[in-house]
Design a protein around this motif. Structure first.
Motif, short mmCIF file in Angstrom:
data_model
loop_
_atom_site.label_atom_id
_atom_site.label_comp_id
_atom_site.label_asym_id
_atom_site.label_seq_id
_atom_site.Cartn_x
_atom_site.Cartn_y
_atom_site.Cartn_z
N SER A 123 -0.22 21.58 -26.79
CA SER A 123 0.40 22.91 -26.70
C SER A 123 0.54 23.38 -25.25
O SER A 123 1.09 24.44 -25.00
N PHE A 124 0.05 22.56 -24.33
CA PHE A 124 0.11 22.90 -22.91
C PHE A 124 1.50 22.52 -22.39
O PHE A 124 1.80 21.35 -22.17
N ARG A 125 2.36 23.53 -22.23
CA ARG A 125 3.74 23.30 -21.84
C ARG A 125 4.08 24.15 -20.61
O ARG A 125 4.63 25.24 -20.73
N PRO A 126 3.73 23.64 -19.44
CA PRO A 126 3.96 24.41 -18.21
C PRO A 126 5.43 24.73 -18.00
O PRO A 126 6.31 23.89 -18.22
N LEU A 127 5.68 25.97 -17.58
CA LEU A 127 7.02 26.38 -17.18
C LEU A 127 7.23 26.08 -15.70
O LEU A 127 8.29 25.62 -15.29
N THR A 128 6.20 26.37 -14.91
CA THR A 128 6.18 26.01 -13.50
C THR A 128 4.75 25.60 -13.15
O THR A 128 3.80 26.02 -13.81
#
Length: 317
Positions: A123-128
């Motif tokens: 679920s770790f979905r970095p945007l930046t």
């Protein structure tokens, strides 16, 4: 092109660390500290090619409650090795901002660490995401502060005592996060020494990394050796949503004289706050940007490897 050298570096996560990542303080093991990029020679070369506008050089006092003692200086014409010697024998803290994500020699390490974190939590979905390199003296400290981004600290050299505190009062007040997000203050927040009884405390040795919940107040006291660490600052959908709620509460308080107390991130009230934040920020795009407070902006000393603390104060104007 396949990088066979990088294939030998990775991290090891226990079942507890995998379960608690991003929700509770965790410590994981890694071997990135064995990479040649974190040697004195490699770091000295990095310092010399890294943009000066992305390099912070600071010092601080000994009192953990005296956050105003944090101040900035300049390296002058010192070489990278001379600057590292000043760090080794003095009381200095250097932040090479964006070194990991922008320097072509460090970018592969940055990407490998990002892969490790993604693998730990689907679920770790970095945007930046960005990461610098911290190089600090054996006696340096970082005062209590709260970051607006999700954070992970990968430790490479030296020993540092890391403490993080519950994301609740008295350790963190909502008014602090509102002020930080409205650019009225830096991330530094007040600290009382008796709070250490409630802290998650660990001595980070080379080959260890720490992660803690979003906004978790934390501070660091170096214990020995030249300390080298890689702090990741990551924006995720979860961090943006929580920050938007805090921002909206601050906006309602500052602009409309209201006294919001809820930090709920779901429900009609939360959706209204998210809408308010979006509309306000769209409006601000057509107005002059508010400059983020930077207490390190005034340069008050010059680095000097021969001086007792590694620097000499500038004479007052």
């Amino acid at each position: 092109m396949r990088d066979t050298y990088m294939e030998q570096f990775s991290s090891t996560w226990t079942e507890t660390a995998l379960q608690d990542f991003r929700s509770r303080p965790v410590v994981v093991r890694h071997n990135y500290h064995e990479h040649q990029a974190f040697s004195d020679m490699a770091l000295a070369a990095l310092i010399e090619r890294h943009p000066r506008e992305l390099t912070d050089i600071c010092t601080m006092g000994d009192d953990a409650t005296a956050r105003d003692s944090w101040r900035a200086g300049e390296a002058g014409d010192l070489s990278g090795l001379e600057l590292i010697d000043a760090v080794r024998n003095g009381k200095l803290w250097i932040n090479l901002r964006h070194a990991m994500d922008q320097d072509e020699q460090y970018r592969p390490i940055f990407e490998a660490m990002m892969r490790d974190m993604r693998a730990a939590d689907p679920s770790f979905r970095p945007l930046t995401a960005e990461a610098g390199i911290l190089i600090s003296s054996p006696s340096a400290q970082v005062f209590l502060h709260s970051d607006v981004s999700e954070t992970m600290l990968w430790h490479m050299r030296g020993v540092k005592r890391f403490r993080t505190y519950p994301v609740e009062e008295p350790y963190l007040k909502s008014q602090y996060m509102e002020a930080i997000l409205h650019h009225e203050q830096t991330e530094d927040i007040p600290f009382q020494t008796e709070w250490d009884e409630a802290a998650f405390t660990v001595d980070l040795h080379p080959g260890m990394a720490a992660n803690w919940p979003l906004h978790g107040p934390h501070r660091i006291e170096n214990q020995s050796g030249v300390n080298v660490s890689v702090p990741f600052e990551i924006s995720t959908p979860q961090s943006r949503r929580r920050n938007a709620i805090h921002f909206a509460n601050g906006l309602m308080r500052r602009q409309f004289g209201m006294n919001p107390t809820s930090l709920a991130e779901t429900g009609l009230g939360a959706e209204a706050k998210l809408w308010l934040t979006r509309m306000w920020k769209l409006k601000q795009k057509v107005l002059p940007a508010k400059v983020k407070p930077m207490p390190k902006s005034e340069r008050t000393f010059e680095v000097d490897p021969a001086a007792q603390d590694g620097f000499v104060d500038r004479e007052a104007a």
